[in-house]
Design an enzyme around this catalytic site. Structure first.
Site, mmCIF file in Angstrom:
data_model
loop_
_atom_site.group_PDB
_atom_site.id
_atom_site.type_symbol
_atom_site.label_atom_id
_atom_site.label_comp_id
_atom_site.label_asym_id
_atom_site.label_seq_id
_atom_site.Cartn_x
_atom_site.Cartn_y
_atom_site.Cartn_z
ATOM 1 N N VAL A 174 0.804 -1.226 0.000
ATOM 2 C CA VAL A 174 0.000 0.000 0.000
ATOM 3 C C VAL A 174 0.835 1.273 0.000
ATOM 4 C CG1 VAL A 174 -1.948 -1.132 1.125
ATOM 5 C CG2 VAL A 174 -0.197 -0.018 2.530
ATOM 6 N N ASP A 175 2.146 1.141 0.216
ATOM 7 C CA ASP A 175 3.020 2.322 0.193
ATOM 8 C C ASP A 175 4.234 2.045 -0.677
ATOM 9 O OD1 ASP A 175 3.908 4.870 0.730
ATOM 10 O OD2 ASP A 175 4.831 4.350 2.642
ATOM 11 N N LEU A 176 3.991 1.588 -1.888
ATOM 12 C CA LEU A 176 5.080 1.299 -2.805
ATOM 13 C C LEU A 176 5.681 2.617 -3.303
ATOM 14 C CD1 LEU A 176 6.613 -0.971 -4.249
ATOM 15 C CD2 LEU A 176 5.004 -0.727 -6.157
ATOM 16 N N ASN A 180 11.049 2.667 -0.316
ATOM 17 C CA ASN A 180 10.817 1.315 0.196
ATOM 18 C C ASN A 180 11.371 0.232 -0.720
ATOM 19 O OD1 ASN A 180 9.588 2.158 2.536
ATOM 20 N ND2 ASN A 180 7.537 2.187 1.641
#
Length: 239
Positions: A174-176, A180
């Site tokens: 959900v936080d690509l 990261n």
């Protein structure tokens, strides 16, 4: 990896029993393991990562390093409490869910940091949590490589191929974003920070992951370079 739980006072710890137990199978870990003050007193803090969560790099002995990441809120809700969450059950806490998901992906031979332990401390209807993982030696964020013009086409296509592997396994990250995705000294690409992520059936979430990454690329490179990086990543993803 053999996961086990340990309860001490208000804290519950999910840990890798294969690496954190002594010869008598006694866990060599406790609530203090997740407190920066304890590591500071031992002289075990070796650095700090950028970002809201203020992750700490720790010397774990034998030349190994860990990353201690406390869970932190962002946005407007952080003004009320930046590190406490509503209690809805131990297995639904962010730390336990991320620890179990990371262990599952590792078991599938996907490039994620090795999870060490997760801690949850309950305070009535709320809790606070932290996660420890093994630090990836020499890893740099894709964001840093983009900012320094060090991300060549081959690397970008490998980034796309790795994202495809995770998507094929059903991971909705959900936080690509470019912070990261890490690249180690050998050029291997890793995916980190699985907070709130989950395994899902095929769907539109894959496209949304890639769109989020595309927006992130634009923050770390000029418009033309961001477009090129996106094209290379998509090529690696599609091949």
């Amino acid at each position: 990896m053999r996961l086990a739980t340990l309860r001490k006072g208000k804290s519950c710890i999910l840990y890798d029993a294969d690496s954190l137990c002594d010869a008598d199978q006694a866990p060599q870990i406790g609530p203090s393991t997740f407190t920066p003050d304890w590591w500071q007193a031992q002289g075990g803090i070796t650095g700090q990562a950028p970002g809201r969560g203020a992750s700490l790099f720790l010397s774990a002995g034998n030349g190994d390093e860990w990353v201690l990441r406390p869970y932190r809120r962002g946005g407007m809700v952080a003004r009320l409490s930046d590190n406490r969450y509503l209690w809805t059950g131990l297995e639904r806490t962010r730390a336990f869910r991320e620890m179990r998901l990371t262990a599952e992906l590792l078991a599938r031979d996907l490039p994620v940091p090795t999870p060490v332990a997760a801690s949850v401390t309950r305070h009535g209807l709320i809790y606070e949590a932290a996660l420890i993982t093994v630090r990836i030696p020499g890893a740099r964020a894709l964001a840093s490589l983009l900012e320094n013009d060090e991300a060549d086409d081959d690397l970008l296509q490998r980034v796309g191929a790795i994202i495809r592997r995770f998507h094929d396994a059903g991971l909705d990250h959900v936080d690509l974003n470019a912070r990261n995705l890490l690249v180690d000294n050998s050029g291997k690409v890793w995916l980190i920070d699985l907070d709130r992520c989950r395994l899902r059936r095929d769907g539109g979430w894959k496209r949304r992951n890639l769109e989020r990454l595309e927006r992130s690329l634009a923050r770390f490179s000029n418009p033309a370079a961001a477009v090129h990086a996106t094209e290379r990543i998509v090529k690696g993803y599609s091949d």
